[in-house]
Scaffold this motif. Structure first.
Motif, PDB file in Angstrom:
ATOM      1  N   LEU A   1     -20.627 -93.237 -15.626  1.00 48.40           N
ATOM      2  CA  LEU A   1     -20.027 -94.225 -16.523  1.00 48.40           C
ATOM      3  C   LEU A   1     -19.403 -95.380 -15.757  1.00 48.40           C
ATOM      4  O   LEU A   1     -19.120 -96.429 -16.329  1.00 48.40           O
ATOM      5  CB  LEU A   1     -18.972 -93.556 -17.408  1.00 48.40           C
ATOM      6  CG  LEU A   1     -19.482 -92.462 -18.339  1.00 48.40           C
ATOM      7  CD1 LEU A   1     -18.339 -91.869 -19.140  1.00 48.40           C
ATOM      8  CD2 LEU A   1     -20.558 -92.993 -19.271  1.00 48.40           C
ATOM      9  N   ASP A   2     -19.127 -95.178 -14.469  1.00 48.46           N
ATOM     10  CA  ASP A   2     -18.557 -96.225 -13.619  1.00 48.46           C
ATOM     11  C   ASP A   2     -17.265 -96.791 -14.203  1.00 48.46           C
ATOM     12  O   ASP A   2     -17.098 -98.005 -14.328  1.00 48.46           O
ATOM     13  CB  ASP A   2     -19.576 -97.360 -13.403  1.00 48.46           C
ATOM     14  CG  ASP A   2     -20.841 -96.867 -12.713  1.00 48.46           C
ATOM     15  OD1 ASP A   2     -20.731 -96.010 -11.826  1.00 48.46           O
ATOM     16  OD2 ASP A   2     -21.928 -97.336 -13.088  1.00 48.46           O
TER      17      ASP A   2
ATOM     18  N   ARG B   1      -9.789 -88.403  -9.114  1.00 47.00           N
ATOM     19  CA  ARG B   1      -9.622 -89.806  -9.479  1.00 47.00           C
ATOM     20  C   ARG B   1     -10.932 -90.519  -9.179  1.00 47.00           C
ATOM     21  O   ARG B   1     -11.422 -90.457  -8.060  1.00 47.00           O
ATOM     22  CB  ARG B   1      -8.443 -90.422  -8.721  1.00 47.00           C
ATOM     23  CG  ARG B   1      -7.095 -89.966  -9.254  1.00 47.00           C
ATOM     24  CD  ARG B   1      -5.960 -90.313  -8.311  1.00 47.00           C
ATOM     25  NE  ARG B   1      -4.657 -90.129  -8.934  1.00 47.00           N
ATOM     26  CZ  ARG B   1      -4.045 -88.964  -9.073  1.00 47.00           C
ATOM     27  NH1 ARG B   1      -4.639 -87.857  -8.628  1.00 47.00           N
ATOM     28  NH2 ARG B   1      -2.863 -88.877  -9.660  1.00 47.00           N
ATOM     29  N   LEU B   2     -11.486 -91.188 -10.183  1.00 47.44           N
ATOM     30  CA  LEU B   2     -12.806 -91.795 -10.063  1.00 47.44           C
ATOM     31  C   LEU B   2     -12.723 -93.306  -9.999  1.00 47.44           C
ATOM     32  O   LEU B   2     -11.852 -93.928 -10.625  1.00 47.44           O
ATOM     33  CB  LEU B   2     -13.674 -91.404 -11.265  1.00 47.44           C
ATOM     34  CG  LEU B   2     -13.801 -89.923 -11.619  1.00 47.44           C
ATOM     35  CD1 LEU B   2     -14.713 -89.771 -12.834  1.00 47.44           C
ATOM     36  CD2 LEU B   2     -14.310 -89.121 -10.442  1.00 47.44           C
ATOM     37  N   ASP B   3     -13.644 -93.895  -9.246  1.00 41.37           N
ATOM     38  CA  ASP B   3     -13.864 -95.350  -9.249  1.00 41.37           C
ATOM     39  C   ASP B   3     -12.584 -96.150  -9.075  1.00 41.37           C
ATOM     40  O   ASP B   3     -12.254 -97.024  -9.884  1.00 41.37           O
ATOM     41  CB  ASP B   3     -14.594 -95.783 -10.523  1.00 41.37           C
ATOM     42  CG  ASP B   3     -16.037 -95.288 -10.545  1.00 41.37           C
ATOM     43  OD1 ASP B   3     -16.846 -95.824  -9.791  1.00 41.37           O
ATOM     44  OD2 ASP B   3     -16.310 -94.338 -11.297  1.00 41.37           O
ATOM     45  N   ASN B   4     -11.835 -95.822  -8.037  1.00 43.85           N
ATOM     46  CA  ASN B   4     -10.634 -96.576  -7.655  1.00 43.85           C
ATOM     47  C   ASN B   4      -9.545 -96.546  -8.717  1.00 43.85           C
ATOM     48  O   ASN B   4      -8.825 -97.527  -8.916  1.00 43.85           O
ATOM     49  CB  ASN B   4     -10.978 -98.030  -7.307  1.00 43.85           C
ATOM     50  CG  ASN B   4      -9.845 -98.739  -6.578  1.00 43.85           C
ATOM     51  OD1 ASN B   4      -9.137 -98.128  -5.768  1.00 43.85           O
ATOM     52  ND2 ASN B   4      -9.644-100.011  -6.875  1.00 43.85           N
ATOM     53  N   TYR B   5      -9.411 -95.420  -9.419  1.00 42.87           N
ATOM     54  CA  TYR B   5      -8.268 -95.270 -10.326  1.00 42.87           C
ATOM     55  C   TYR B   5      -6.948 -95.449  -9.572  1.00 42.87           C
ATOM     56  O   TYR B   5      -5.972 -95.980 -10.124  1.00 42.87           O
ATOM     57  CB  TYR B   5      -8.320 -93.891 -10.985  1.00 42.87           C
ATOM     58  CG  TYR B   5      -7.239 -93.653 -12.020  1.00 42.87           C
ATOM     59  CD1 TYR B   5      -7.452 -94.001 -13.352  1.00 42.87           C
ATOM     60  CD2 TYR B   5      -6.009 -93.091 -11.667  1.00 42.87           C
ATOM     61  CE1 TYR B   5      -6.471 -93.775 -14.306  1.00 42.87           C
ATOM     62  CE2 TYR B   5      -5.027 -92.874 -12.630  1.00 42.87           C
ATOM     63  CZ  TYR B   5      -5.270 -93.229 -13.936  1.00 42.87           C
ATOM     64  OH  TYR B   5      -4.273 -93.007 -14.878  1.00 42.87           O
ATOM     65  N   GLU B   6      -6.930 -95.029  -8.289  1.00 44.95           N
ATOM     66  CA  GLU B   6      -5.711 -95.146  -7.481  1.00 44.95           C
ATOM     67  C   GLU B   6      -5.222 -96.585  -7.382  1.00 44.95           C
ATOM     68  O   GLU B   6      -4.032 -96.838  -7.204  1.00 44.95           O
ATOM     69  CB  GLU B   6      -5.945 -94.611  -6.065  1.00 44.95           C
ATOM     70  CG  GLU B   6      -6.359 -93.150  -6.006  1.00 44.95           C
ATOM     71  CD  GLU B   6      -7.876 -92.991  -5.943  1.00 44.95           C
ATOM     72  OE1 GLU B   6      -8.590 -93.829  -6.543  1.00 44.95           O
ATOM     73  OE2 GLU B   6      -8.330 -92.024  -5.309  1.00 44.95           O
ATOM     74  N   GLY B   7      -6.140 -97.545  -7.509  1.00 47.89           N
ATOM     75  CA  GLY B   7      -5.755 -98.953  -7.399  1.00 47.89           C
ATOM     76  C   GLY B   7      -4.846 -99.420  -8.517  1.00 47.89           C
ATOM     77  O   GLY B   7      -4.164-100.439  -8.376  1.00 47.89           O
ATOM     78  N   PHE B   8      -4.798 -98.674  -9.631  1.00 47.46           N
ATOM     79  CA  PHE B   8      -3.921 -99.022 -10.749  1.00 47.46           C
ATOM     80  C   PHE B   8      -2.584 -98.302 -10.678  1.00 47.46           C
ATOM     81  O   PHE B   8      -1.653 -98.670 -11.392  1.00 47.46           O
ATOM     82  CB  PHE B   8      -4.590 -98.690 -12.087  1.00 47.46           C
ATOM     83  CG  PHE B   8      -5.794 -99.514 -12.391  1.00 47.46           C
ATOM     84  CD1 PHE B   8      -5.653-100.776 -12.955  1.00 47.46           C
ATOM     85  CD2 PHE B   8      -7.068 -99.041 -12.117  1.00 47.46           C
ATOM     86  CE1 PHE B   8      -6.766-101.550 -13.244  1.00 47.46           C
ATOM     87  CE2 PHE B   8      -8.190 -99.795 -12.404  1.00 47.46           C
ATOM     88  CZ  PHE B   8      -8.051-101.047 -12.954  1.00 47.46           C
ATOM     89  N   GLU B   9      -2.474 -97.269  -9.837  1.00 49.70           N
ATOM     90  CA  GLU B   9      -1.267 -96.467  -9.807  1.00 49.70           C
ATOM     91  C   GLU B   9      -0.157 -97.134  -9.010  1.00 49.70           C
ATOM     92  O   GLU B   9      -0.408 -97.810  -7.999  1.00 49.70           O
ATOM     93  CB  GLU B   9      -1.561 -95.064  -9.227  1.00 49.70           C
ATOM     94  CG  GLU B   9      -2.467 -94.241 -10.128  1.00 49.70           C
ATOM     95  CD  GLU B   9      -2.654 -92.825  -9.629  1.00 49.70           C
ATOM     96  OE1 GLU B   9      -1.862 -91.950 -10.039  1.00 49.70           O
ATOM     97  OE2 GLU B   9      -3.579 -92.591  -8.844  1.00 49.70           O
ATOM     98  N   ARG B  10       1.063 -96.899  -9.455  1.00 50.68           N
ATOM     99  CA  ARG B  10       2.221 -97.454  -8.757  1.00 50.68           C
ATOM    100  C   ARG B  10       2.489 -96.669  -7.485  1.00 50.68           C
ATOM    101  O   ARG B  10       2.316 -95.453  -7.466  1.00 50.68           O
ATOM    102  CB  ARG B  10       3.468 -97.365  -9.666  1.00 50.68           C
ATOM    103  CG  ARG B  10       3.385 -98.292 -10.863  1.00 50.68           C
ATOM    104  CD  ARG B  10       4.646 -98.238 -11.693  1.00 50.68           C
ATOM    105  NE  ARG B  10       5.819 -98.616 -10.921  1.00 50.68           N
ATOM    106  CZ  ARG B  10       7.054 -98.713 -11.436  1.00 50.68           C
ATOM    107  NH1 ARG B  10       7.244 -98.430 -12.702  1.00 50.68           N
ATOM    108  NH2 ARG B  10       8.068 -99.062 -10.705  1.00 50.68           N
TER     109      ARG B  10
END
Length: 301
Positions: A277-278, A292-301
């Motif tokens: 699903l990207d 955590r898929l497709d750079n979900y970490e980039g949204f985390e504080r």
């Protein structure tokens, strides 16, 4: 600039609207009214809604509002983009499991019997005519707006608020959340994702300048059918509730309808690498592991 906030119940869930702008209070009131209007058109629990009428007239062409035409079109698009893992044609299956009235009513009710199990029909034979604004469901199909209705409603209400003067808006309809514009005192909206059990633990805190987040889970909206615990997240390939694989998916995308459809499509999977699903997603598995898929970490504080 003024800030206005409304908390209310609609669409079988708790709703929260936060608006920022010169005319925030009347815009917030209009946003609440609009959510109620969409519910009255889309609820399968209201016998006079357009969705109830559409289901009752399955096999016949029916004229619908622009809102309902958009809902059906987006649901079909989600079915195609998920290769059928999201399927809005399981209204009959979910009703036979006992979810044929608002959840507040069925949650305390223990139903007897066994539901008939059948795979979803799919959307291939649903007919839409955008010019005539008509829809025809196959005779065997009962359309269930499910979560995509809340996701699309959040998109519609937030976009209309921005178009009529809001500087920033957050619309949260039971976890289907859309933000547009600027928050009152920051350059991004801060959103907390919580574990949907009795502990209510914080799973993640994300910062979202704009876009949508939706969380789907098999751990909420459960009830009993005989001695079996069932829930609302069904596997389209069988028509039965998911009982393994992913138990929670929280997805970040640009729009609410796709966030909800993608989150729903991830539930139950035992191999996340087969679902392409990207989308950035926080995934909880039945064994307690987390991905955590497709750079979900980039949204985390």
């Amino acid at each position: 600039m003024a800030v206005a906030e409304r908390r209310f119940s609609a669409m079988g869930t708790k709703c929260h609207v936060l608006l920022y702008g010169a005319d925030a209070e009347p815009l917030a009131l209009e946003a609440q009214r609009r959510v109620g209007e969409l519910e009255s058109r889309w609820s399968r629990f209201q016998p006079d809604s357009e969705i109830s009428s559409l289901n009752a007239c399955a096999g016949q062409m029916m004229e619908v509002s622009a809102d309902t035409l958009s809902l059906v079109a987006h649901a079909i698009a989600a079915w195609r983009r998920t290769a059928g893992r999201f399927d809005p044609t399981m209204g009959r299956q979910i009703a036979e499991l006992g979810y044929n009235r608002s959840f507040e009513t069925i949650s305390a009710l223990e139903r007897s019997g066994v539901a008939r199990v059948r795979a979803a029909v799919g959307c291939a034979d649903i007919e839409l005519d955008s010019n005539a604004r008509t829809v025809r469901l196959p005779r065997s199909v009962q359309f269930d707006p499910g979560g995509i209705g809340k996701g699309l409603a959040a998109d519609i209400v937030s976009s209309e608020a921005m178009a009529t003067g809001a500087s920033g808006v957050l619309v949260n309809l039971g976890g289907d959340l859309r933000v547009q514009g600027s928050p009152p005192e920051d350059d991004a909206w801060t959103i907390t994702i919580r574990e949907p059990s009795i502990t209510d633990d914080v799973l993640a805190t994300i910062r979202l300048p704009h876009g949508a987040v939706a969380t789907s889970t098999t751990l909420k909206r459960t009830w009993h059918l005989g001695k079996t615990t069932v829930h609302h997240a069904l596997d389209p390939s069988t028509g039965s509730p998911h009982h393994q694989g992913i138990t929670l998916a929280s997805v970040v995308t640009g729009v609410g309808w796709w966030a909800e459809a993608a989150a729903s499509a991830l539930l139950g999977s035992t191999d996340i690498h087969r679902i392409q699903l990207d989308v950035p997603a926080l995934i909880h598995h039945a064994d307690g592991s987390v991905d955590r898929l497709d750079n979900y970490e980039g949204f985390e504080r």
